[in-house]
Motif scaffolding. Structure first.
Motif, PDB file in Angstrom:
ATOM      1  N   UNK A 261      13.430  -0.270  10.644  1.00 27.90           N
ATOM      2  CA  UNK A 261      13.345   0.337  11.975  1.00 27.90           C
ATOM      3  C   UNK A 261      13.238  -0.691  13.107  1.00 27.90           C
ATOM      4  N   UNK A 262      12.560  -1.806  12.854  1.00 23.73           N
ATOM      5  CA  UNK A 262      12.409  -2.813  13.903  1.00 23.73           C
ATOM      6  C   UNK A 262      13.759  -3.434  14.271  1.00 23.73           C
ATOM      7  N   UNK A 263      14.584  -3.764  13.263  1.00 21.76           N
ATOM      8  CA  UNK A 263      15.917  -4.303  13.552  1.00 21.76           C
ATOM      9  C   UNK A 263      16.778  -3.277  14.271  1.00 21.76           C
ATOM     10  N   UNK A 264      16.662  -2.021  13.860  1.00 23.95           N
ATOM     11  CA  UNK A 264      17.475  -0.968  14.462  1.00 23.95           C
ATOM     12  C   UNK A 264      17.106  -0.751  15.931  1.00 23.95           C
ATOM     13  N   UNK A 265      15.825  -0.682  16.234  1.00 25.94           N
ATOM     14  CA  UNK A 265      15.403  -0.460  17.619  1.00 25.94           C
ATOM     15  C   UNK A 265      15.746  -1.680  18.476  1.00 25.94           C
ATOM     16  N   UNK A 266      15.662  -2.861  17.898  1.00 24.06           N
ATOM     17  CA  UNK A 266      16.058  -4.065  18.635  1.00 24.06           C
ATOM     18  C   UNK A 266      17.547  -4.017  18.983  1.00 24.06           C
ATOM     19  N   UNK A 267      18.373  -3.543  18.051  1.00 28.33           N
ATOM     20  CA  UNK A 267      19.810  -3.410  18.303  1.00 28.33           C
ATOM     21  C   UNK A 267      20.092  -2.355  19.361  1.00 28.33           C
ATOM     22  N   UNK A 310       2.526   7.862  15.407  1.00 27.33           N
ATOM     23  CA  UNK A 310       2.951   7.805  16.803  1.00 27.33           C
ATOM     24  C   UNK A 310       2.646   6.443  17.410  1.00 27.33           C
ATOM     25  N   UNK A 311       1.510   5.877  17.057  1.00 30.57           N
ATOM     26  CA  UNK A 311       1.134   4.562  17.582  1.00 30.57           C
ATOM     27  C   UNK A 311       2.124   3.489  17.134  1.00 30.57           C
ATOM     28  N   UNK A 312       2.565   3.573  15.897  1.00 30.46           N
ATOM     29  CA  UNK A 312       3.521   2.588  15.387  1.00 30.46           C
ATOM     30  C   UNK A 312       4.875   2.707  16.091  1.00 30.46           C
ATOM     31  N   UNK A 313       5.297   3.930  16.361  1.00 35.38           N
ATOM     32  CA  UNK A 313       6.575   4.140  17.035  1.00 35.38           C
ATOM     33  C   UNK A 313       6.527   3.590  18.456  1.00 35.38           C
ATOM     34  N   UNK A 314       5.443   3.870  19.160  1.00 38.28           N
ATOM     35  CA  UNK A 314       5.311   3.350  20.523  1.00 38.28           C
ATOM     36  C   UNK A 314       5.254   1.829  20.517  1.00 38.28           C
ATOM     37  N   UNK A 315       4.503   1.269  19.578  1.00 38.63           N
ATOM     38  CA  UNK A 315       4.391  -0.184  19.473  1.00 38.63           C
ATOM     39  C   UNK A 315       5.758  -0.811  19.178  1.00 38.63           C
ATOM     40  N   UNK A 316       6.517  -0.150  18.317  1.00 42.17           N
ATOM     41  CA  UNK A 316       7.852  -0.641  17.967  1.00 42.17           C
ATOM     42  C   UNK A 316       8.770  -0.662  19.180  1.00 42.17           C
ATOM     43  N   UNK A 317       8.753   0.399  19.965  1.00 35.75           N
ATOM     44  CA  UNK A 317       9.622   0.481  21.148  1.00 35.75           C
ATOM     45  C   UNK A 317       9.241  -0.566  22.194  1.00 35.75           C
ATOM     46  N   UNK A 322      11.406  -2.030  25.398  1.00 38.43           N
ATOM     47  CA  UNK A 322      11.597  -0.740  26.060  1.00 38.43           C
ATOM     48  C   UNK A 322      10.332  -0.344  26.821  1.00 38.43           C
ATOM     49  N   UNK A 323      10.511   0.425  27.862  1.00 37.77           N
ATOM     50  CA  UNK A 323       9.383   0.849  28.697  1.00 37.77           C
ATOM     51  C   UNK A 323       9.401   2.369  28.879  1.00 37.77           C
ATOM     52  N   UNK A 324       8.432   2.875  29.621  1.00 36.47           N
ATOM     53  CA  UNK A 324       8.337   4.307  29.954  1.00 36.47           C
ATOM     54  C   UNK A 324       8.373   5.188  28.702  1.00 36.47           C
ATOM     55  N   UNK A 333       6.450  16.746  13.442  1.00 36.87           N
ATOM     56  CA  UNK A 333       7.640  16.430  14.245  1.00 36.87           C
ATOM     57  C   UNK A 333       7.254  15.657  15.500  1.00 36.87           C
ATOM     58  N   UNK A 334       8.042  14.617  15.811  1.00 31.62           N
ATOM     59  CA  UNK A 334       7.877  13.890  17.070  1.00 31.62           C
ATOM     60  C   UNK A 334       9.253  13.600  17.660  1.00 31.62           C
ATOM     61  N   UNK A 335       9.386  13.860  18.950  1.00 28.38           N
ATOM     62  CA  UNK A 335      10.542  13.394  19.701  1.00 28.38           C
ATOM     63  C   UNK A 335      10.014  12.460  20.766  1.00 28.38           C
ATOM     64  N   UNK A 336      10.583  11.258  20.810  1.00 29.31           N
ATOM     65  CA  UNK A 336      10.102  10.249  21.742  1.00 29.31           C
ATOM     66  C   UNK A 336      11.283   9.692  22.542  1.00 29.31           C
ATOM     67  N   UNK A 337      10.940   9.106  23.657  1.00 28.11           N
ATOM     68  CA  UNK A 337      11.960   8.482  24.486  1.00 28.11           C
ATOM     69  C   UNK A 337      11.399   7.225  25.119  1.00 28.11           C
ATOM     70  N   UNK A 338      12.280   6.271  25.389  1.00 26.94           N
ATOM     71  CA  UNK A 338      11.912   5.033  26.056  1.00 26.94           C
ATOM     72  C   UNK A 338      13.134   4.535  26.804  1.00 26.94           C
ATOM     73  N   UNK A 339      12.900   3.671  27.762  1.00 23.75           N
ATOM     74  CA  UNK A 339      13.975   3.219  28.650  1.00 23.75           C
ATOM     75  C   UNK A 339      14.047   1.704  28.681  1.00 23.75           C
ATOM     76  N   UNK A 340      15.286   1.198  28.808  1.00 24.28           N
ATOM     77  CA  UNK A 340      15.464  -0.250  28.946  1.00 24.28           C
ATOM     78  C   UNK A 340      15.300  -0.625  30.421  1.00 24.28           C
ATOM     79  N   UNK A 341      14.441  -1.589  30.710  1.00 28.88           N
ATOM     80  CA  UNK A 341      14.215  -1.963  32.122  1.00 28.88           C
ATOM     81  C   UNK A 341      15.485  -2.473  32.808  1.00 28.88           C
TER      82      UNK A 341
END
Length: 341
Positions: A261-267, A310-317, A322-324, A333-341
């Motif tokens: 997941x870390x490589x994927x989110x980085x990509x 949830x904490x791990x997902x936020x930390x990963x993003x 990623x921000x916001x 179930x969790x749906x999350x969102x983050x934005x690239x600055x």
């Protein structure tokens, strides 16, 4: 252009022509200026035509090199030979080549294979069991025929409601290019395309059989336009797009299936434009409401799915830049969102 014509050696030689030795054309002949004028005008038109043609050729070359797809090896934009456009027919009839490493890519079974191992004859890549499971023809066939419906037991609200939630998160990215990574059989790719909210939708998955199912669903849906959707096979940890080229990335019920997941989110962060939006959903390992005595039984194992908290997902993003970050949770179930600055 005028300056280049005035200094042209060819035109200077025309002005230096002498006609005194010719019995019919003296240096004072009235025909001489007309001849020079005619030759000069024709030369200017010829040079102008060549210049215009060169400019058009350069613009066409730039358009080809600016294709949305990039080599998954060196991330250089791919040169495309074939009909233009982001649609099933045009992509299928086109060939692609990296201008740096010269590796070529083409469509197979109606999807474009942009994996690093594309086209290899002897090498076969085996992924972790949870990845190989979804490459199975049986699982790919069953995914929208009962498999996905079982997610409701874990708190998933259902495809229609999940789509509405994602659309709200993607509000600022509408009108741009959306990549649906780990799209499976294209359940959400089709919804995003039907919405007409995006300039293009790319349904991307590593599973060949999922992409075949996606193609079959698209062809059977008379209401679905194929003018702005493409099917691409790619590794989420090696996405075939140039950096900062995508407006939105969606990953529905996918994070727990990724080998890294870390490589994927980085990509995903790399390919997003500034201001681009990432929306994902997955199963939580446990939430704040999970009793403490149940949590040890839900710890991750190397052989199982990579369920996160949830904490791990936020930390990963946030660690990927990623921000916001925001999220919505319902049971597991969790749906999350983050934005690239």
């Amino acid at each position: 252009m005028a300056m280049s014509v005035a200094t042209s050696p060819f035109l200077r030689s025309l002005h230096q022509l002498q006609f005194r030795k010719h019995p019919l054309l003296s240096s004072k002949s009235q025909f001489r200026p007309r001849l020079l004028r005619s030759l000069t005008q024709r030369t200017i038109r010829a040079i102008s035509a060549v210049a215009v043609e060169s400019d058009l050729s350069a613009q066409q070359d730039q358009a080809i090199e600016a294709d949305i797809f990039a080599c998954p090896i060196c991330y250089e934009p791919l040169k495309r030979k074939g009909p233009s456009g982001l649609n099933l027919s045009a992509i299928y009839r086109s060939g692609f080549m990296c201008k740096r490493c010269k590796k070529s890519y083409s469509s197979k079974d109606r999807y474009l294979d942009l994996t690093v191992a594309a086209g290899l004859r002897d090498y076969t890549e085996i992924q972790p069991a949870r990845t190989e499971l979804f490459r199975s023809p049986l699982v790919s066939f069953l995914y929208e025929r009962g498999w996905r419906q079982n997610f409701r037991q874990s708190g998933f609200p259902g495809p229609d409601e999940e789509f509405k939630m994602a659309q709200e998160f993607f509000e600022s990215a509408k009108g741009g290019l959306l990549v649906d990574v780990s799209c499976g059989s294209g359940l959400f790719s089709r919804k995003f395309t039907k919405s007409g909210a995006y300039s293009g939708v790319i349904a991307l998955d590593f599973s060949e059989n999922m992409l075949r199912q996606c193609y079959d669903f698209i062809k059977k849906d008379d209401t679905l336009s194929t003018t702005n959707i493409a099917l691409v096979r790619a590794d989420v940890s090696r996405l075939p797009f140039s950096s900062g080229s995508v407006d939105a990335v969606h990953a529905g019920a996918a994070l727990h299936c990724w080998p890294s997941p870390s490589n994927a989110v980085a990509e995903i962060t790399r390919i997003l434009k500034s201001g681009g939006i990432f929306v994902g959903s997955t199963f939580l390992r446990y939430s704040s409401l999970t009793p403490w005595f149940v949590r040890p039984f839900r710890e991750r194992t190397p052989q199982g799915y990579g369920y996160l908290t949830e904490e791990e997902i936020e930390d990963l993003c946030t660690s990927c830049g990623l921000t916001n970050y925001t999220s919505k949770i319902q049971q597991a179930f969790i749906m999350f969102t983050a934005q690239k600055p």
